[in-house]
Design a protein around this motif. Structure first.
Motif, short mmCIF file in Angstrom:
data_model
loop_
_atom_site.label_atom_id
_atom_site.label_comp_id
_atom_site.label_asym_id
_atom_site.label_seq_id
_atom_site.Cartn_x
_atom_site.Cartn_y
_atom_site.Cartn_z
N LYS A 40 0.85 -1.19 0.00
CA LYS A 40 0.00 0.00 0.00
C LYS A 40 0.89 1.24 0.00
N SER A 41 0.41 2.27 -0.67
CA SER A 41 1.13 3.55 -0.71
C SER A 41 0.40 4.54 0.18
N ILE A 42 1.12 5.13 1.16
CA ILE A 42 0.54 6.06 2.12
C ILE A 42 1.29 7.38 2.03
N GLY A 43 0.57 8.46 1.75
CA GLY A 43 1.18 9.77 1.59
C GLY A 43 1.81 10.30 2.87
N ALA A 44 2.70 11.29 2.70
CA ALA A 44 3.45 11.85 3.83
C ALA A 44 2.55 12.58 4.81
N ASP A 45 1.41 13.11 4.36
CA ASP A 45 0.53 13.87 5.24
C ASP A 45 -0.13 13.01 6.30
N TYR A 46 -0.12 11.68 6.13
CA TYR A 46 -0.78 10.79 7.09
C TYR A 46 0.15 10.39 8.24
N TRP A 47 1.41 10.80 8.16
CA TRP A 47 2.38 10.37 9.16
C TRP A 47 2.64 11.50 10.15
N MET A 48 2.72 11.16 11.40
CA MET A 48 3.06 12.10 12.46
C MET A 48 4.34 11.60 13.12
N TYR A 49 5.43 12.29 12.80
CA TYR A 49 6.73 11.91 13.32
C TYR A 49 7.02 10.44 12.93
N GLU A 50 7.19 9.55 13.89
CA GLU A 50 7.47 8.14 13.59
C GLU A 50 6.33 7.26 14.07
N GLU A 51 5.14 7.75 13.89
CA GLU A 51 3.96 6.98 14.28
C GLU A 51 3.14 6.65 13.05
N CYS A 52 2.52 5.45 13.05
CA CYS A 52 1.71 5.01 11.92
C CYS A 52 0.42 5.82 11.84
N PRO A 53 -0.17 5.91 10.66
CA PRO A 53 -1.47 6.57 10.53
C PRO A 53 -2.51 5.88 11.40
N GLU A 54 -3.47 6.66 11.86
CA GLU A 54 -4.49 6.12 12.76
C GLU A 54 -5.38 5.11 12.05
N ASP A 55 -5.72 5.38 10.80
CA ASP A 55 -6.63 4.49 10.08
C ASP A 55 -6.01 4.16 8.72
N LEU A 56 -5.41 3.00 8.62
CA LEU A 56 -4.73 2.62 7.38
C LEU A 56 -5.71 2.36 6.24
N ARG A 57 -6.94 2.00 6.57
CA ARG A 57 -7.88 1.63 5.52
C ARG A 57 -8.43 2.83 4.77
N ASN A 58 -8.44 4.00 5.39
CA ASN A 58 -9.05 5.18 4.78
C ASN A 58 -8.02 6.15 4.20
N VAL A 59 -6.89 5.62 3.79
CA VAL A 59 -5.87 6.45 3.16
C VAL A 59 -6.25 6.67 1.71
N GLU A 60 -6.34 7.93 1.28
CA GLU A 60 -6.77 8.24 -0.08
C GLU A 60 -5.61 8.62 -0.99
N GLU A 61 -4.59 9.28 -0.46
CA GLU A 61 -3.47 9.71 -1.27
C GLU A 61 -2.24 8.86 -0.96
N GLY A 62 -1.54 8.49 -2.02
CA GLY A 62 -0.34 7.69 -1.84
C GLY A 62 0.91 8.54 -1.76
N MET A 63 2.04 7.85 -1.54
CA MET A 63 3.34 8.51 -1.44
C MET A 63 3.92 8.66 -2.84
N GLU A 64 3.81 9.90 -3.37
CA GLU A 64 4.26 10.12 -4.74
C GLU A 64 5.76 10.39 -4.78
N LEU A 65 6.42 9.82 -5.78
CA LEU A 65 7.85 10.02 -5.98
C LEU A 65 8.05 11.28 -6.82
N TYR A 66 7.98 12.41 -6.12
CA TYR A 66 8.06 13.68 -6.84
C TYR A 66 8.70 14.74 -5.95
N LEU A 67 9.55 15.56 -6.54
CA LEU A 67 10.13 16.71 -5.88
C LEU A 67 9.93 17.93 -6.77
N GLY A 68 9.49 19.03 -6.19
CA GLY A 68 9.30 20.26 -6.94
C GLY A 68 10.62 20.87 -7.36
N PRO A 69 10.57 21.96 -8.11
CA PRO A 69 11.79 22.56 -8.65
C PRO A 69 12.58 23.37 -7.64
#
Length: 654
Positions: free
Chosen positions: A151-180
């Protein structure tokens, strides 16, 4: 892109980051197994466990996108069982596994630009049941399934080194992208990161921007009573079972072609050859390379009268002359009947050119026959199975080394039959020619793999070990077999004596000349195996499971192929002898291995039509190893064809 090992100690004194000892087959097939930081304790579920934060620069992101584009998968092992992605059949009646799981996936934005997402969380499901026998009575458990759900979990769902509260309701994944910009994407929303997307070639790869990717995992243990421990690999091969109808079609195709050839060979032997041999032996035969005809009286029919006889005259003399004329006419008719293959009795066993090269090839071919037969037999008996990782390659290599005895024996006898005198030189060539070609080719190809820094490169220490096995174990075995075949057993005896002066070979028909004959004859064995070859290629290059396991079908097709090669070679050799061409030694070898050319062309077609391999090095490796495989096949079937033709020629001239 993944978490580096921390060196922590697991239950059972296993230390993460330490390599697991592998057998020879695992090393040669490119396996590199290392203990990970994932903690698995039987029966203890883990809702979510944070693993690490991985900081990646633009170069790392570019490499990750390339791996996802190429369809790479991650491979894990628990209890010698590969981690699998679970699938169900179309009617949802059965489940099956595909070894490995995807590193990520590719999507497209509303503007049509590609977006790449990394799978930074995995859910591990271990399926178990009670162990059979007394171990189960004492509470022992065995693993019968190992499933991985990425499963891909976006950075906004992480708080420090703790897992997201609800893994099943993750809508955005962790995209491999860096801005300019030179800033990182930590703390930014996905929408702000995607506000600007310059072309990849315009990005500054050295601007110092980084992306932090958090990794985590979950573990669940579920009891499975429908799968026995002995049958836990069956889920990896449910696709093979579903295609059994096509395998049976392949066997039916092979049997039909082989039956047609058997009828053709039977017709030649029963009518043509047998009739010629009866007519030929009725009034004469072959002895020491010369025609043996009945003694006839002189043409004038006169001889001195014996005691008690009177000289006859008149009608009696005329009768005797008539009988003598009939005898002479019979001799002339017999000589006129000696056409085609019957005229070659004094040349058919003439030693071929470059016999010193043909003898080692025949020896190496018999070595491959023994190795292949042993592998198929052990596979059909279930001794070699996927649970023994690398076992097929390891046992095959061991059989090849041991079969050096057969290689030396057949090479020595054939060399002695050809009139060779320096048997030690022949022994050395037998032990070095084909194995040396294999070793040199693999070594050169390994240099390309080393240059790519691939883990599939064979370690230098392994190459030294292979060289040791070749020179210090196989070479003595070849020497022992060659000594026994050349010195103790000696050459095969021939039924006719070879003339001192060779016959002139007449003009040959186009279809029995050189390469034309090889290509035409090679189509028939290729027609026998091409359907099963499709499954072999698919299992090796395209199948999700990555295993070929229907060795029963393969063994049947192999036997039918050998029978077909024997019959094709006999028919072609007979046609060549009928054309008064006694140079059949090399021709029978090439006829037997002619289907290898069509198999290589089949590999080329499969590469361009079904595979999506990119890169010059990858193409070189594919065609080089395909060529080696076809060379092995051609040497094996060529040897079978040669020995079949030799036995056939000895039989009809005997």
């Amino acid at each position: 892109m993944v978490c580096p090992p921390t060196g922590r100690t697991h239950v059972g004194s296993l230390i993460s980051g330490h390599s697991i000892s592998l057998n020879l087959g695992e090393v040669l097939r490119g396996d590199r197994i290392m203990t990970s930081d994932y903690e698995l304790v039987m029966g203890n579920d883990t809702e979510c466990q944070f693993l690490c934060n991985r900081i990646v620069d633009r170069y790392g992101l570019k490499r990750a996108r390339e791996l996802i584009d190429s369809g790479y998968v991650a491979e894990w092992i628990v209890d010698n069982l590969p981690g699998a992605t679970s699938f169900v059949t179309i009617d949802k009646s059965r489940k099956y596994y595909a070894a490995g799981f995807k590193l990520g996936h590719k999507d497209y934005s509303a503007t049509g630009k590609p977006r790449y997402f990394i799978n930074n969380h995995v859910t591990i499901v271990i399926r178990w049941r009670m162990a059979p026998g007394r171990d189960g009575e004492r509470g022992g458990k065995v693993i019968v399934g190992f499933e991985v759900y990425p499963k891909s979990i976006g950075a906004d769902y992480w708080m420090y080194e703790e897992c997201p509260e609800d893994l099943r309701n993750v809508e955005e994944g962790m995209e491999l992208y860096l801005g300019p910009t030179n800033s990182t994407t930590e703390g930014k929303s996905v929408d702000s990161v995607l506000s600007y997307s310059p072309p990849r070639d315009e990005e500054d790869m050295n601007d110092g921007a980084t992306l932090t990717i958090p990794y985590s995992y979950s573990v669940y243990y579920r009891e499975e009573t429908n799968v026995e421990w002995a049958n836990r690999w069956d889920l990896y091969f449910v696709n093979e079972e579903g295609s059994s109808k096509i395998h049976w079609l392949a066997i039916f195709n092979s049997v039909f072609i082989a039956g047609f050839l058997t009828a053709a060979v039977g017709l030649i032997v029963a009518r043509t050859i047998k009739g010629d041999m009866k007519a030929f032996s009725k009034d004469g035969g072959m002895e020491e390379g010369k025609l043996k005809l009945k003694l006839k009286r002189p043409r004038n029919g006169t001889r001195s009268p014996r005691t008690g006889e009177k000289e006859s005259s008149g009608l009696l003399d005329q009768s005797v002359d008539a009988d003598n004329d009939a005898d002479i006419s019979s001799d002339e008719e017999l000589l006129e009947d000696l056409t085609g293959w019957k005229l070659l009795h004094g040349d058919v066993f003439r030693s071929p050119q470059y016999g010193g090269l043909l003898a080692p090839l025949i020896g190496s071919g018999m070595q491959l026959v023994f190795m292949t037969s042993g592998l198929l037999l052990l596979s059909c008996l279930g001794v070699l199975n996927p649970s023994w990782r690398g076992g097929f390659v390891s046992v095959g290599f061991g059989l090849f080394i041991f079969a050096g005895v057969f290689s030396g024996y057949f090479s020595g006898r054939v060399y002695k039959t050809f009139g060779g005198e320096d048997w030690r030189k022949n022994t050395l060539m037998t032990a070095i020619l084909f194995p040396g070609l294999l070793f040199a080719t693999v070594f050169i190809l390994n240099l390309f793999v080393w240059a790519q820094a691939s883990s599939t490169a064979i370690p230098f220490s392994t190459l030294i070990a292979l060289n040791f096995l070749w020179l210090f174990i196989q070479l003595p075995l070849v020497y022992a077999g060659s000594w026994y075949g050349y010195v103790r057993t000696g050459s095969w005896s021939h039924p006719t004596k070879t003339n001192q002066i060779a016959r002139q070979i007449p003009q040959q028909s186009w279809y029995i000349k050189g390469i034309q004959s090889v290509l035409i004859s090679g189509t028939i064995p290729f027609a026998v195996i091409f359907i099963e070859l499709l499954f072999v290629f698919k299992s090796l290059w395209q199948d999700k499971s990555g295993y070929y396991y229907v060795f029963g079908f393969l063994a049947v097709v192999f036997v039918i192929t050998i029978i077909t090669v024997v019959e094709v070679t006999i028919v072609t050799t007979y046609l060549q002898l009928c054309g008064e061409n006694y140079q059949w030694w090399w021709q029978s070898f090439f006829i037997g291995g002619g289907s290898a050319i069509w198999i290589f062309l089949y590999c080329t077609w499969y590469y361009f039509v079904n595979l999506h391999i990119h890169g010059f090095i990858s193409g070189i490796l594919f065609f080089s190893y395909s060529f080696l495989a076809c060379l092995v096949y051609g040497l094996l079937t060529g040897t079978v064809g040669f020995l079949a033709a030799y036995a056939f020629v000895r039989r009809i001239y005997g």
